[in-house]
Every structure is written in structure tokens, then in C-alpha cells.
Motif scaffolding. Structure first.
Motif, mmCIF file in Angstrom:
data_model
loop_
_atom_site.group_PDB
_atom_site.id
_atom_site.type_symbol
_atom_site.label_atom_id
_atom_site.label_comp_id
_atom_site.label_asym_id
_atom_site.label_seq_id
_atom_site.Cartn_x
_atom_site.Cartn_y
_atom_site.Cartn_z
ATOM 1 N N LEU A 1 -67.860 24.901 65.357
ATOM 2 C CA LEU A 1 -67.830 24.813 66.817
ATOM 3 C C LEU A 1 -68.394 23.481 67.305
ATOM 4 C CD1 LEU A 1 -67.355 25.992 69.597
ATOM 5 C CD2 LEU A 1 -69.555 27.199 69.406
ATOM 6 N N HIS A 2 -69.464 23.037 66.664
ATOM 7 C CA HIS A 2 -70.059 21.752 67.049
ATOM 8 C C HIS A 2 -69.065 20.609 66.830
ATOM 9 C CE1 HIS A 2 -72.784 18.322 67.159
ATOM 10 N NE2 HIS A 2 -73.684 19.120 67.715
ATOM 11 N N LYS A 3 -68.388 20.619 65.695
ATOM 12 C CA LYS A 3 -67.375 19.586 65.415
ATOM 13 C C LYS A 3 -66.224 19.680 66.414
ATOM 14 C CE LYS A 3 -68.666 17.302 61.664
ATOM 15 N NZ LYS A 3 -68.758 15.832 61.605
ATOM 16 N N ALA A 4 -65.808 20.919 66.723
ATOM 17 C CA ALA A 4 -64.695 21.117 67.657
ATOM 18 C C ALA A 4 -65.027 20.563 69.043
ATOM 19 C CB ALA A 4 -64.356 22.605 67.749
ATOM 20 N N LYS A 5 -66.263 20.777 69.489
ATOM 21 C CA LYS A 5 -66.677 20.268 70.800
ATOM 22 C C LYS A 5 -66.695 18.735 70.808
ATOM 23 C CE LYS A 5 -69.351 24.181 72.525
ATOM 24 N NZ LYS A 5 -70.673 24.690 72.953
ATOM 25 N N ASP A 6 -67.073 18.146 69.687
ATOM 26 C CA ASP A 6 -67.043 16.676 69.590
ATOM 27 C C ASP A 6 -65.613 16.165 69.784
ATOM 28 O OD1 ASP A 6 -69.725 16.473 69.215
ATOM 29 O OD2 ASP A 6 -69.640 16.254 67.039
ATOM 30 N N ASN B 1 -60.730 14.176 73.459
ATOM 31 C CA ASN B 1 -59.835 14.916 74.363
ATOM 32 C C ASN B 1 -58.636 15.525 73.623
ATOM 33 O OD1 ASN B 1 -61.295 14.198 76.837
ATOM 34 N ND2 ASN B 1 -60.566 12.133 76.413
ATOM 35 N N MET B 2 -58.913 16.116 72.468
ATOM 36 C CA MET B 2 -57.848 16.734 71.668
ATOM 37 C C MET B 2 -57.571 18.149 72.157
ATOM 38 S SD MET B 2 -59.022 15.372 67.878
ATOM 39 C CE MET B 2 -57.760 16.310 67.006
ATOM 40 N N SER B 3 -56.338 18.620 71.937
ATOM 41 C CA SER B 3 -55.949 19.974 72.313
ATOM 42 C C SER B 3 -56.535 20.973 71.318
ATOM 43 C CB SER B 3 -54.428 20.088 72.330
ATOM 44 O OG SER B 3 -53.924 19.972 71.005
ATOM 45 N N ILE C 1 -57.250 20.351 67.366
ATOM 46 C CA ILE C 1 -58.619 20.528 66.850
ATOM 47 C C ILE C 1 -58.607 21.483 65.659
ATOM 48 C CG2 ILE C 1 -60.903 21.466 67.384
ATOM 49 C CD1 ILE C 1 -60.489 20.446 70.263
ATOM 50 N N TYR C 2 -57.854 22.581 65.774
ATOM 51 C CA TYR C 2 -57.755 23.543 64.658
ATOM 52 C C TYR C 2 -57.236 22.846 63.407
ATOM 53 C CZ TYR C 2 -56.252 27.513 61.838
ATOM 54 O OH TYR C 2 -56.088 28.394 60.800
ATOM 55 N N ASP C 3 -56.171 22.061 63.558
ATOM 56 C CA ASP C 3 -55.594 21.355 62.405
ATOM 57 C C ASP C 3 -56.602 20.394 61.793
ATOM 58 O OD1 ASP C 3 -53.247 22.698 62.775
ATOM 59 O OD2 ASP C 3 -52.226 21.046 63.820
ATOM 60 N N GLN D 1 -61.813 29.362 69.598
ATOM 61 C CA GLN D 1 -61.959 30.458 70.577
ATOM 62 C C GLN D 1 -63.198 30.283 71.465
ATOM 63 O OE1 GLN D 1 -61.876 34.056 68.248
ATOM 64 N NE2 GLN D 1 -59.727 33.777 67.656
ATOM 65 N N HIS D 2 -64.174 29.537 71.003
ATOM 66 C CA HIS D 2 -65.411 29.371 71.767
ATOM 67 C C HIS D 2 -65.513 27.999 72.440
ATOM 68 C CE1 HIS D 2 -66.476 32.894 69.352
ATOM 69 N NE2 HIS D 2 -67.412 33.138 70.262
ATOM 70 N N LEU D 3 -64.423 27.247 72.482
ATOM 71 C CA LEU D 3 -64.418 25.967 73.196
ATOM 72 C C LEU D 3 -64.445 26.204 74.702
ATOM 73 C CD1 LEU D 3 -61.748 23.884 71.231
ATOM 74 C CD2 LEU D 3 -64.188 23.377 71.393
ATOM 75 N N ASP D 4 -64.897 25.194 75.447
ATOM 76 C CA ASP D 4 -64.882 25.278 76.907
ATOM 77 C C ASP D 4 -63.449 25.307 77.403
ATOM 78 O OD1 ASP D 4 -67.645 25.157 76.923
ATOM 79 O OD2 ASP D 4 -67.677 22.970 77.060
ATOM 80 N N LYS D 5 -63.166 26.245 78.273
ATOM 81 C CA LYS D 5 -61.788 26.396 78.784
ATOM 82 C C LYS D 5 -61.563 25.485 79.991
ATOM 83 C CE LYS D 5 -61.072 29.549 75.690
ATOM 84 N NZ LYS D 5 -60.304 29.215 74.506
#
Length: 221
Positions: A178-183, A189-191, A195-197, A217-221
Motif C-alpha cells: 500500500l505504501h508503494k502504491a500511494k507513492d 499519478n498512475m492509474s 499500479i497493480y501491474d 483497494q485501499h488507495l485514495d479514491k
């Protein structure tokens, strides 16, 4: 009233001088220069009532206000510098405390393992310390840490030592993902799909599909 009187007197004197120069020039020389001088005195006299006179008391008051404002700005700057220094000291202290905590936990785990089995090789303990740092500071995945520990361009630990480290690292891999995904979301500004890929890619973060799903699933919407 005191501030008006000097203006009135100045007006009368200027008009008087302008009149005298005009009359004298008209009677004697008829020079344009003297007419111009008379005209300047006339304009100066007419303009004088509109000039702003500042009393010594008002000037002192304005000076006092200016000094107070300057002192106030100086205090604000000093307070800002003080807060910044305090924040840096706090961050440094927190970082040192975290490092000590990691070392303490690793040492405790090593001692516990030693008491229940044969002595753990020093290389294994070193690999565990390094692996824990990668998990806590860089939020890396389990597989990415293993590759970093065993890589010839990384830490160069043996596969056995890296495996021991991975099995004993205390980390919440979902939160690391999740931390990496938020980065990626905030800085690049990735979709969510991109980000999943990136999270699951072998050339990317190497998280498991479940960990990547949790992060997206826990990213900011």
C-alpha cells in the motif's frame, strides 16, 4: 490648527513674492525668466495648502509602529527557525530510536533461536538485519528483499542466509504494498491498473497478487 497656520503663512508669502516679482519685471525688464520665477512662486503657494504636514509626535508614533512591526517579523522568523530545528531533531531521534528497536528485535530473535537450536551463523543474522531495514525503510516486498540480499550488485548474501532473513523478517507486506502504491499514485499519478501491474511485475516491486489487490483497494479514491 497649528499645522494649518504654517501653510496659510507660506501661501501668503509665496503669492506676495510672485506678485512683487511680476510687478517689478513688468515695470523694468519685461523678462520671460522673471515671469517664470513669479509663476513658480505662484504655483508653489497654491500647492502649499495641499501638502501633508507630519508633526514630530506623529512621526515618532509611525517610527515606533515600524520598529514594532520589524521586531514582530524578526520574532516570527526566529520562531520558524526554532520549530524547524526542533522538527529535525525529533525526526533524527525517531530514526535512531527505530534503528535501535530493529537491532534489539533482531538480537532477541537470534537469541531465542539460539536457545532452541544450534547457534545461528553470523551471516544469517546480518542478512536478517539488512532485510528488516529494507522492509521498514523502503517498504520492499518479500521477493524484492530476497533478490537484493542475494544479488551480486546488492548485498551478496548466500541463498541460505537470505532465506533465513525472509522467514524471520517482521513486516506487514500488505502495508508495504500500500505504501508503494500511494507513492506511485501521488508522485507519478498512475492509474490503479497500472499500479497493480507495477506492484506485481518481476521487473517492478514483486508483490504477490493478493498484496497488490489489497494496496489498490485501499488507495485514495
Amino acid at each position: 490648527m497649528e499645522s494649518i497656520m504654517p501653510k496659510v503663512i507660506g501661501l501668503i508669502i509665496s503669492l506676495g513674492i510672485a506678485y512683487l516679482i511680476y510687478k517689478w519685471n513688468k515695470k523694468h525688464k519685461q523678462s520671460k525668466i522673471y515671469y517664470a520665477i513669479a509663476f513658480m512662486f505662484l504655483i508653489g503657494g497654491l500647492y502649499m495648502p495641499f501638502t501633508k504636514t507630519v508633526s514630530p509626535e506623529q512621526e515618532a508614533k509611525e517610527s515606533s509602529i515600524s520598529e514594532k512591526s520589524s521586531l514582530s517579523e524578526k520574532r516570527k522568523i526566529e520562531e520558524s527557525i526554532s520549530k524547524s530545528m526542533s522538527s529535525l531533531k525529533s525526526e533524527k531521534s525517531a530514526s535512531e530510536s527505530k534503528n535501535k528497536k530493529i537491532a534489539k528485535e533482531v538480537s532477541k530473535a537470534a537469541k531465542s533461536s539460539e536457545s532452541s537450536s544450534k547457534k545461528i551463523p553470523r551471516e544469517y543474522i546480518s542478512a536478517l538485519i539488512k532485510g528488516q531495514e529494507y522492509a521498514d525503510r523502503m517498504y520492499m516486498s518479500k521477493k524484492a528483499i530476497y533478490d537484493q540480499l542475494t544479488s551480486d550488485y546488492g548485498e551478496k548474501f548466500s541463498p541460505e542466509a537470505a532465506t533465513y532473513a525472509i522467514n524471520n523478517i517482521k513486516a506487514d507486506w500488505n502495508k508495504n504494498a500500500l505504501h508503494k502504491a500511494k507513492d506511485y499514485q501521488e508522485e507519478q499519478n498512475m492509474s490503479p491498473d497500472a499500479i497493480y501491474d507495477q506492484l506485481t511485475s518481476d521487473s517492478g516491486e514483486q508483490f504477490t497478487p493478493d498484496e497488490a489487490n489489497y494496496a489498490v483497494q485501499h488507495l485514495d479514491k
